[in-house]
Design a protein around this motif. Structure first.
Motif, mmCIF file in Angstrom:
data_model
loop_
_atom_site.group_PDB
_atom_site.id
_atom_site.type_symbol
_atom_site.label_atom_id
_atom_site.label_comp_id
_atom_site.label_asym_id
_atom_site.label_seq_id
_atom_site.Cartn_x
_atom_site.Cartn_y
_atom_site.Cartn_z
ATOM 1 N N ARG A 280 47.552 52.299 39.377
ATOM 2 C CA ARG A 280 46.410 53.070 38.899
ATOM 3 C C ARG A 280 45.182 52.225 38.607
ATOM 4 N NH1 ARG A 280 48.961 57.183 34.376
ATOM 5 N NH2 ARG A 280 49.816 58.758 35.781
ATOM 6 N N ARG A 281 45.383 51.030 38.076
ATOM 7 C CA ARG A 281 44.249 50.282 37.544
ATOM 8 C C ARG A 281 43.641 49.361 38.604
ATOM 9 N NH1 ARG A 281 44.060 49.165 31.426
ATOM 10 N NH2 ARG A 281 42.990 47.298 32.161
ATOM 11 N N PRO A 282 42.329 49.449 38.796
ATOM 12 C CA PRO A 282 41.693 48.586 39.801
ATOM 13 C C PRO A 282 41.671 47.126 39.405
ATOM 14 C CG PRO A 282 40.046 49.905 38.630
ATOM 15 C CD PRO A 282 41.388 50.420 38.217
ATOM 16 N N ASP A 283 41.683 46.812 38.103
ATOM 17 C CA ASP A 283 41.676 45.405 37.729
ATOM 18 C C ASP A 283 42.997 44.730 38.089
ATOM 19 O OD1 ASP A 283 43.020 46.938 35.853
ATOM 20 O OD2 ASP A 283 42.516 45.624 34.175
ATOM 21 N N ILE A 284 44.095 45.476 38.044
ATOM 22 C CA ILE A 284 45.373 44.924 38.482
ATOM 23 C C ILE A 284 45.370 44.743 39.994
ATOM 24 C CG2 ILE A 284 47.843 45.381 38.646
ATOM 25 C CD1 ILE A 284 47.761 46.688 35.967
ATOM 26 N N ALA A 285 44.809 45.715 40.715
ATOM 27 C CA ALA A 285 44.680 45.563 42.166
ATOM 28 C C ALA A 285 43.829 44.344 42.515
ATOM 29 C CB ALA A 285 44.072 46.826 42.770
ATOM 30 N N ARG A 286 42.773 44.123 41.745
ATOM 31 C CA ARG A 286 41.931 42.944 41.974
ATOM 32 C C ARG A 286 42.740 41.669 41.778
ATOM 33 N NH1 ARG A 286 37.300 42.983 37.921
ATOM 34 N NH2 ARG A 286 39.073 42.780 36.530
ATOM 35 N N ALA A 287 43.555 41.617 40.741
ATOM 36 C CA ALA A 287 44.381 40.431 40.509
ATOM 37 C C ALA A 287 45.390 40.232 41.634
ATOM 38 C CB ALA A 287 45.101 40.551 39.162
ATOM 39 N N GLN A 288 45.940 41.325 42.158
ATOM 40 C CA GLN A 288 46.876 41.219 43.277
ATOM 41 C C GLN A 288 46.193 40.647 44.515
ATOM 42 O OE1 GLN A 288 48.202 45.280 43.560
ATOM 43 N NE2 GLN A 288 49.966 44.946 42.214
ATOM 44 N N HIS A 289 45.018 41.169 44.835
ATOM 45 C CA HIS A 289 44.307 40.688 46.022
ATOM 46 C C HIS A 289 43.845 39.242 45.843
ATOM 47 C CE1 HIS A 289 44.505 44.496 48.022
ATOM 48 N NE2 HIS A 289 43.835 45.126 47.096
ATOM 49 N N ASN A 290 43.470 38.871 44.632
ATOM 50 C CA ASN A 290 43.098 37.478 44.382
ATOM 51 C C ASN A 290 44.293 36.554 44.617
ATOM 52 O OD1 ASN A 290 40.388 37.880 43.737
ATOM 53 N ND2 ASN A 290 40.812 38.191 41.565
ATOM 54 N N LEU A 291 45.480 37.012 44.255
ATOM 55 C CA LEU A 291 46.680 36.219 44.494
ATOM 56 C C LEU A 291 46.945 36.065 45.986
ATOM 57 C CD1 LEU A 291 49.160 34.741 43.487
ATOM 58 C CD2 LEU A 291 50.307 36.946 43.186
ATOM 59 N N LEU A 292 46.771 37.154 46.746
ATOM 60 C CA LEU A 292 46.933 37.067 48.200
ATOM 61 C C LEU A 292 45.912 36.123 48.812
ATOM 62 C CD1 LEU A 292 47.573 40.839 49.070
ATOM 63 C CD2 LEU A 292 49.252 38.990 48.926
ATOM 64 N N ALA A 293 44.682 36.192 48.355
ATOM 65 C CA ALA A 293 43.640 35.302 48.875
ATOM 66 C C ALA A 293 43.956 33.853 48.552
ATOM 67 C CB ALA A 293 42.283 35.697 48.293
ATOM 68 N N ALA A 294 44.458 33.589 47.347
ATOM 69 C CA ALA A 294 44.790 32.213 46.972
ATOM 70 C C ALA A 294 45.940 31.675 47.823
ATOM 71 C CB ALA A 294 45.155 32.156 45.489
ATOM 72 N N ASN A 295 46.933 32.508 48.118
ATOM 73 C CA ASN A 295 48.042 32.065 48.962
ATOM 74 C C ASN A 295 47.564 31.747 50.374
ATOM 75 O OD1 ASN A 295 50.276 32.080 47.230
ATOM 76 N ND2 ASN A 295 50.505 34.289 47.395
ATOM 77 N N ALA A 296 46.709 32.612 50.924
ATOM 78 C CA ALA A 296 46.195 32.368 52.277
ATOM 79 C C ALA A 296 45.316 31.124 52.318
ATOM 80 C CB ALA A 296 45.426 33.593 52.769
ATOM 81 N N THR A 297 44.500 30.930 51.295
ATOM 82 C CA THR A 297 43.654 29.732 51.234
ATOM 83 C C THR A 297 44.502 28.482 51.127
ATOM 84 O OG1 THR A 297 41.878 30.996 50.180
ATOM 85 C CG2 THR A 297 41.801 28.608 49.963
ATOM 86 N N LEU A 298 45.556 28.534 50.351
ATOM 87 C CA LEU A 298 46.455 27.395 50.224
ATOM 88 C C LEU A 298 47.085 27.048 51.574
ATOM 89 C CD1 LEU A 298 48.085 25.315 48.626
ATOM 90 C CD2 LEU A 298 49.693 27.146 48.025
ATOM 91 N N ALA A 299 47.535 28.054 52.308
ATOM 92 C CA ALA A 299 48.138 27.797 53.619
ATOM 93 C C ALA A 299 47.131 27.178 54.582
ATOM 94 C CB ALA A 299 48.700 29.100 54.189
ATOM 95 N N ALA A 300 45.886 27.699 54.564
ATOM 96 C CA ALA A 300 44.865 27.153 55.452
ATOM 97 C C ALA A 300 44.501 25.726 55.070
ATOM 98 C CB ALA A 300 43.626 28.042 55.421
#
Length: 461
Positions: A280-300
């Motif tokens: 329901r909460r967009p701030d939690i969704a934002r934290a989830q997407h930030n985690l995905l972005a950090a994982n992808a950046t780490l791999a790159a």
């Protein structure tokens, strides 16, 4: 195959093994979802989802119009939407790096040089060239960068949704607080009128010698105390109107009113399990997407030490005579395949990888904090509604007692069994109970807004 081929293959294998940057494991999550809320004032399950435009549940057209204006014209929200457009463009730029790049150039050149015999001579050279290059994404580095850009874009979109939810809640809370101040001003003006009548009665009683000068002065003081509240409430209303006007993207000014406070009712409390907040909460969704972005950046970042493979093709036309350049130029071409990889970077890539891993860990902790904060905000809102309702029940009982006390004190004073000071004291007690009653009503309405905001306000991913 030559004898050198196995050695080269072995060297490449050792290079790839040695170039892989070391990455520590992701931190173990300590997050646990509670099975239910500490406060239960609504159905635990089977309830309807939160409406997208939840503020309409207050059934106040003026409130609905104000929230709609804020969502359309608020300056902070417009900035957030512009940032979303910025991150959308970044996704396109990251995706473009996975595609071939083609460039074209043309260069007419005139040159003056010296011949071997020392005699200068001049030549013309006409060139036109097309160059295409393409990096083969063997290790997925470019794809990871694109995934990181997409996740960052989704996180920014969630940030804009969170901003919209916050602005809608602020507009609704501000309007309800404004209606509460309006009700307090109406109560104070009505009380002031009664105090004026009591003051005049006390004055007449003093002039005919029925009461003392002390009672008359006390009545005068009570009237002045009520009169003092009027400009204070008017100032608060003035400032609240200006704040709401700015929130709605307008210049400071008055705010249209709708349903009075007495007719406003909080919407029913929506139910649901704590785990539903994760959707329901967009701030939690934002934290989830930030985690995905950090994982992808780490791999790159980690893949920077691996070799890169690039194909380059160049084709062009060339001639020293312009007419031949148009009719019969010399055709030139070149096709190149290149493999490049760092041999020594002084630990730069490993340091960058460690930094990206630390950033990934931060996003993990930030996600856990966001979820826990969501649980706490929702539980606090549920608890606030329950306790405020209980306080309102006690306030109703207190007001009823105060009203009865005033009736008795007034009758005793009219019949000459008590002084006017008893009636004044009873008036103060009833006025205090009435003010608190309006404040509690306002706080219950605002607590309902806080609950809808804590539950995500009908936002859907």
């Amino acid at each position: 195959m030559s004898r050198a081929a196995p050695r080269i293959a072995l060297a490449i294998a050792l290079l790839l093994a040695g170039c892989a940057a070391k990455v520590g494991p992701a931190p173990r999550s300590t997050l646990h979802t509670p099975a239910e809320w500490r406060t239960r004032i609504g159905p635990a399950s089977g309830a309807q989802p939160v409406e997208q435009q939840w503020w309409q549940a207050f059934s106040d057209p003026a409130l609905t119009a104000l929230v709609a204006a804020a969502l359309e014209h608020n300056g902070d929200l417009r900035i957030a939407r512009a940032r979303v457009a910025d991150y959308r463009a970044r996704v396109a730029a990251a995706h473009a790096s996975q595609l071939p790049s083609v460039t074209a150039s043309g260069s007419p050149t005139r040159t003056r040089t010296l011949a071997y015999n020392g005699i200068p001579y001049e030549t013309n050279l006409y060139q036109a060239e097309v160059q295409a290059s393409y990096e083969i994404d063997v290790w997925g580095r470019l794809a990871n960068l694109t995934d990181a850009a997409r996740a960052a874009y989704a996180a920014e979109q969630a940030s804009a949704d969170a901003a919209a939810l916050s602005i809608a809640a602020s507009a609704a809370s501000g309007y309800l607080n404004l209606r509460g101040l309006d009700a307090q001003l109406d109560l104070t003006l009505a009380t002031l009128k009664l105090r004026e009548e009591s003051r005049e009665l006390a004055r007449r009683q003093f002039e005919v010698g029925y009461s003392s000068r002390l009672e008359w002065l006390q009545a005068q003081a009570e009237y002045q105390a009520a009169a003092e509240q009027v400009p204070q409430l008017q100032r608060q209303i003035f400032e609240q109107e200006n704040a709401l006007a700015i929130l709605a993207g307008r210049n400071p000014g008055p705010i249209p009113r709708g349903v009075p406070l007495a007719e406003l009712a909080p919407p029913p409390v929506p139910g649901g399990l704590p785990s539903e907040l994760l959707l329901r909460r967009p701030d939690i969704a934002r934290a989830q997407h930030n985690l995905l972005a950090a994982n992808a950046t780490l791999a790159a970042t980690r893949d920077q030490l691996l070799p890169s493979f690039r194909l380059t093709a160049v084709g062009g036309l060339q001639s020293t005579v312009f007419s031949d350049f148009i009719k019969d130029p010399t055709h030139l071409w070149r096709l190149t395949g290149a493999v490049a990889g760092p041999l020594f970077e002084g630990g730069r890539v490993q340091a960058q990888t460690d930094s990206a891993a630390a950033a990934r860990d931060q996003t993990v902790y930030a996600y856990e904090n966001a979820v826990r904060a969501a649980f706490a905000e929702t539980d606090n809102s549920l608890g606030a509604i329950q306790r405020l309702r209980e306080q309102a029940v006690q306030n109703d009982a207190r007001r009823a007692t105060a009203a009865e006390t005033l009736r008795i004190a007034r009758n005793r004073y009219r019949n000459g069994y008590a002084s006017y000071l008893e009636e004044l004291d009873a008036q103060r007690t009833l006025y205090s109970a009435d003010v608190l009653r309006l404040q509690l009503k306002t706080r219950i309405l605002i607590a309902s807004v806080d609950l809808y905001r804590a539950l995500g306000g009908g936002w859907q991913p």
